[in-house]
Design an enzyme around this catalytic site. Structure first.
Site, mmCIF file in Angstrom:
data_model
loop_
_atom_site.group_PDB
_atom_site.id
_atom_site.type_symbol
_atom_site.label_atom_id
_atom_site.label_comp_id
_atom_site.label_asym_id
_atom_site.label_seq_id
_atom_site.Cartn_x
_atom_site.Cartn_y
_atom_site.Cartn_z
ATOM 1 N N LYS A 1 13.381 26.394 45.331
ATOM 2 C CA LYS A 1 13.183 26.056 43.910
ATOM 3 C C LYS A 1 14.378 26.386 43.022
ATOM 4 O O LYS A 1 14.593 25.723 42.014
ATOM 5 C CB LYS A 1 11.956 26.801 43.354
ATOM 6 N N ASP B 1 5.198 23.691 37.184
ATOM 7 C CA ASP B 1 4.340 24.850 37.488
ATOM 8 C C ASP B 1 3.771 25.464 36.200
ATOM 9 O O ASP B 1 2.571 25.712 36.100
ATOM 10 C CB ASP B 1 5.132 25.928 38.235
#
Ligand code: ATR
Length: 284
Positions: free
Chosen positions: A70, A106
């Protein structure tokens, strides 16, 4: 049916075989008759640049990105959305005619599920955040972007809490809680959010704060979804608090990615039921 027109999306992670994302997205594509397929790719860290090149070479529509890529993927992209840049992590990539654009769904997924499930007014919350890692960063940056004005951070290591606090200032009033002030910071919170891994399978008997600090005037939220109800949430429910579990964040981060790729509204309830039934089958 998969044809020569089918568009490819997928997951880049390491490991990926436990992921619910392929099932969740492929079920959603089928429901909406969208000609896409989602595959999971296990990409070792030193292969990430090749994997990103493959998105371009194969003309993939995009990918989700998970642990451990990420953060490492940011410099490999053509553009990074401002919220993802602030968080310092990308979980979704969209291929716009050869330009790879990174997003972070997210935090937005978390906030969307929190608002949908608890109907809270974000601007009115006194937030206490447990943890200061990657998940905390995504959640806290997005909460501030969405109108939360004050956040207190409780974390085992003070240095990481200070780093997160300075990332959030000056847009929000942020304090790192002293160890002797934790009880007060938890008791006075209207929204308590656990972003630590304390209570996650297999350590399901643990909780990050004493149960006695919880009460009915609070919303207690836990990012963990394995187990579906953590000890923290069970104790919060017993104390009369409103609770919010981690599945919604997973479903909505996927729903937002789905919409970025397809420009269609995601079938969120179907996605939630798909994930829940898989988790209830005992997918530890
Ligand atoms: P993630 O991306 O899931 O947030 P992370 O970046 O490793 O993972 O962050 C994990 C968070 O959980 C951190 O805030 C960590 O505290 P430290 O910063 O002190 O390491 C917290 N955490 C993990 N295990 C913990 C434990 N047993 N007790 C208290 N905090 C814990």
């Amino acid at each position: 049916m998969i044809t020569s027109h089918t568009r490819l999306v997928g997951l880049l992670g390491h490991p990926v075989r436990h992921s619910q994302s392929p099932l969740m997205h492929n079920t959603a594509f089928a429901e909406l008759n969208l000609d896409y397929v989602y595959l999971a790719f296990d990409v070792a860290p030193d292969e990430l640049p090749h994997a990103v090149q493959a998105i371009r070479a194969f003309g993939m529509r995009g990918v989700n990105v998970t642990i451990p890529h990420k953060v490492a993927i940011l410099p490999l992209l053509d553009e990074v959305d401002p919220l993802a840049r602030q968080i310092g992590a990308v979980n979704t990539v969209v291929n716009e005619q050869g330009r790879l654009i990174g997003y972070n769904t997210d935090g937005l997924g978390y906030v969307r599920s929190l608002v949908e499930e608890t109907h809270l007014d974000l601007t009115q919350q006194r937030v206490t955040l447990l943890g200061a890692g990657g998940a905390a960063r995504a959640v806290a940056c997005t909460l501030v972007q969405q109108g939360v004005k004050a956040i207190r951070i409780i974390n085992r290591s003070r240095e990481k809490a200070e780093q997160l606090a300075s990332l959030l200032r000056p847009a929000a009033d942020v304090q790192v809680v002293e160890p002797n002030a934790c009880q007060q910071a938890v008791e006075s919170a209207t929204l308590l959010i656990n972003t630590t891994s304390v209570g996650m399978y297999p350590h399901t008997a643990e909780m990050p704060i004493p149960a006695e600090w919880l009460h009915s005037g609070q919303i207690v939220s836990d990012l963990i979804y394995n187990p579906l109800q953590t000890k923290l949430l069970a104790e919060a429910e017993r104390a009369g608090a409103k609770t919010h579990g981690g599945v919604g964040m997973f479903v909505y981060q996927g729903a937002l990615a789905f919409s970025l790729w397809t420009n269609a509204e995601a079938p969120v309830e179907l996605m939630r039921q798909t994930v829940l039934s898989k988790l209830r089958q005992g997918g530890n």
